[in-house]
Design an enzyme around this catalytic site. Structure first.
Site, PDB file in Angstrom:
ATOM      1  N   ASP A  88       0.850  -1.197   0.000  1.00  0.00           N
ATOM      2  CA  ASP A  88       0.000   0.000   0.000  1.00  0.00           C
ATOM      3  C   ASP A  88       0.883   1.243   0.000  1.00  0.00           C
ATOM      4  O   ASP A  88       2.079   1.180   0.323  1.00  0.00           O
ATOM      5  CB  ASP A  88      -0.953   0.022   1.203  1.00  0.00           C
ATOM      6  CG  ASP A  88      -0.233   0.117   2.561  1.00  0.00           C
ATOM      7  OD1 ASP A  88       0.838  -0.516   2.713  1.00  0.00           O
ATOM      8  OD2 ASP A  88      -0.735   0.822   3.445  1.00  0.00           O
ATOM      9  N   GLU A 152       0.163  -0.960   5.916  1.00  0.00           N
ATOM     10  CA  GLU A 152       1.241  -0.378   6.726  1.00  0.00           C
ATOM     11  C   GLU A 152       1.015   1.117   6.921  1.00  0.00           C
ATOM     12  O   GLU A 152       1.208   1.655   8.022  1.00  0.00           O
ATOM     13  CB  GLU A 152       2.606  -0.610   6.057  1.00  0.00           C
ATOM     14  CG  GLU A 152       3.794  -0.369   6.997  1.00  0.00           C
ATOM     15  CD  GLU A 152       4.244   1.079   7.096  1.00  0.00           C
ATOM     16  OE1 GLU A 152       4.917   1.426   8.077  1.00  0.00           O
ATOM     17  OE2 GLU A 152       3.924   1.885   6.198  1.00  0.00           O
TER      18      GLU A 152
END
Ligand code: BES
Ligand code: MN
Ligand code: MN
Length: 457
Positions: A88, A152
């Site tokens: 991400d 994250e």
């Protein structure tokens, strides 16, 4: 080393084309508008792991975005490396400040420009290609497990659950992460610590509605003014944080440790020019390297309230807000610091306003060992591929899951990052140098080689 270099040079363009494909997915985990893109990115990562030769590849569903798992176990009695990274990325805005669109990767001056180029898709992909290289050249010296997550940048809360529920599957001798920076190609370094994080949002409410600033102004406290005052009071004249107890648990470094860390090359003049500031700032008594590496800090990440549209509107706003983060160092604890912040912030607010404090995600600080087999393997790998021994540094950023790996899995981490602080992480025009990308692919197999070698001694 020759064989590694040959494989990389023979496959250079394909590696880059594949990374470009990965970078084209706008996998912004913070913004629900990109939900499908984030999910597709997990699929792409899984497919590439499979193609490279991983077994048991699985897109593990969570309450949020999936975690991609894959492994190659060649002999359970050999050492196992768990590679962690994230697919991400942070939101790309403000879009108008990008020279080329964030999700259309472009090469300029031998650098890849795209959101995620460095943080962390470019660095994750080095591991996938290094793994492919070891599989194709029959040189994988031990076992390898991959765990690549998609949350994250929003706090890894579902990964925490996954880790607790998959202790057996995740068993390994070391966690290897490339999601940090090195000083430069000329001065390779290894981060030996990450700061923790407490993140809060504060809201100051004054009158029950927006008021005419002429009719009421002067008689009613203005929440924006109060918020500004409260925030300004969070640092004293020496730039220490004023929250009582904030520094209580901080482990002070010995003079020797401080001297050692301050040996890292750092040019304040260059730093100032790069950032466009006339003067640096920071807690009195510490160097800039210490300010960002070994000291806790408090920053306002955003502040708003009242009228911010075109022209002027005469209004006394009902509310004003700010997002505030605190970076933590050993042995501070995220929950405790959040609590200290909230108590203090409430205690200094005047009766004329109401205060709301909402905690966001947090994370604990870590220091990684420099006397472990894995650290030595990383040192050796970098020394061989860069021709220079890496300098140990303390990173200012946070990867909250690292403390959890220690706590839940009892595994230490090696932070072998190949980015640069100047890669514009989380900023417009994020970049990753082609040289760092390829150098990373060459260095990673050496890490695996030396880790297996030193482990077997
Ligand atoms: N890769 C960064 C952390 C980082 C960057 C560490 C550079 C050391 C050097 C990571 O993706 C990140 O941005 N983490 C966030 C924390 C998270 C909870 C949003 C951070 O540090 O702000
Ligand atoms: Mn990252
Ligand atoms: Mn990041």
């Amino acid at each position: 080393m020759q064989e590694i270099k040959k494989y990389v040079s023979d496959n250079k363009q394909r590696f880059l084309d594949e990374l470009f494909e990965l970078l084209r997915f706008p996998s912004v985990s913070a913004d629900p508008a990109f939900k499908n893109d984030v999910i597709k990115t997990a699929g792409f990562v899984a497919e590439k792991l499979k193609e490279a030769g991983a077994d048991n590849v699985e897109i593990c569903q969570t309450a949020g975005y999936p975690i991609v798992y894959g492994e190659k176990i060649i002999d359970p009695s050999l050492p196992t490396v768990l590679v962690y990274g994230h697919y991400d990325v942070q939101p790309a805005d403000p879009l108008e400040l990008w020279d080329t669109p964030p999700f259309e990767p472009t090469i300029r001056n031998e650098k890849i420009y795209a959101r995620g180029a460095c943080d962390d898709k470019g660095q994750v992909y080095m591991h996938v290609k290094a793994f492919e290289l070891m599989m194709r050249t029959n040189s994988l010296p031990g076992n390898i497990k991959f765990m690549i997550e998609g949350e994250e940048e929003v706090g890894s809360s579902n990964l925490s659950i996954f880790v607790k529920e998959n202790k057996e599957r995740l068993k390994a001798d070391v966690v290897l992460i490339s999601d940090t920076s090195m000083i430069s190609m000329e001065n390779p370094s290894l981060e030996t610590g990450l700061r923790g994080l407490s993140y809060v949002e504060v809201e100051v409410t004054g009158p029950n509605r927006d008021l005419h600033s002429g009719v009421y102004g002067g008689a009613v406290a203005n929440p924006a003014t109060i918020l500004a005052k409260l925030i300004a009071s969070l640092h004293d004249e020496n730039n220490h944080v004023t929250i009582p107890g904030f520094y209580d648990d901080v482990i002070e470094l010995s003079q020797e440790e401080r001297d050692e860390l301050n040996k890292a090359p750092f040019d304040p003049e260059e730093y100032k020019i790069d950032l466009g500031v006339e003067e640096l700032w920071g807690e009195k008594g510490y160097s800039s390297l210490e300010h960002t590496g070994t000291r806790p800090t408090l920053e306002v990440n955003g502040i708003w309230g009242g009228y911010i549209g075109e022209g002027a509107k005469t209004v006394l706003p009902s509310k004003a807000s700010a997002k505030i983060s605190m970076r933590l160092v050993p042995n501070q604890q995220s929950d405790k610091i959040t609590k200290l912040f909230e108590e203090h912030f409430r205690s200094i607010a005047p009766k004329s306003v109401k205060i709301k404090v909402t905690p966001h995600h947090g994370g604990e600080p870590v220091v990684t060992p420099t006397d472990s087999i894995a650290y030595k393997a990383a040192q050796k790998a970098i020394t061989e591929s860069f021709g220079k021994e890496p300098i140990p540094t303390r990173g200012g950023g946070s990867i909250p899951i690292v403390a959890l790996f220690e706590q839940e899995l009892k595994i230490k981490t090696v932070l072998m990052g190949f980015g640069l602080d100047s890669d514009n992480l989380h900023s417009p025009n994020e970049k990753y140098d082609l040289a760092n990308f390829y150098k990373g692919i060459e260095t990673i197999p050496l890490f695996h080689k030396y880790f297996a070698e030193i482990s077997s001694k």
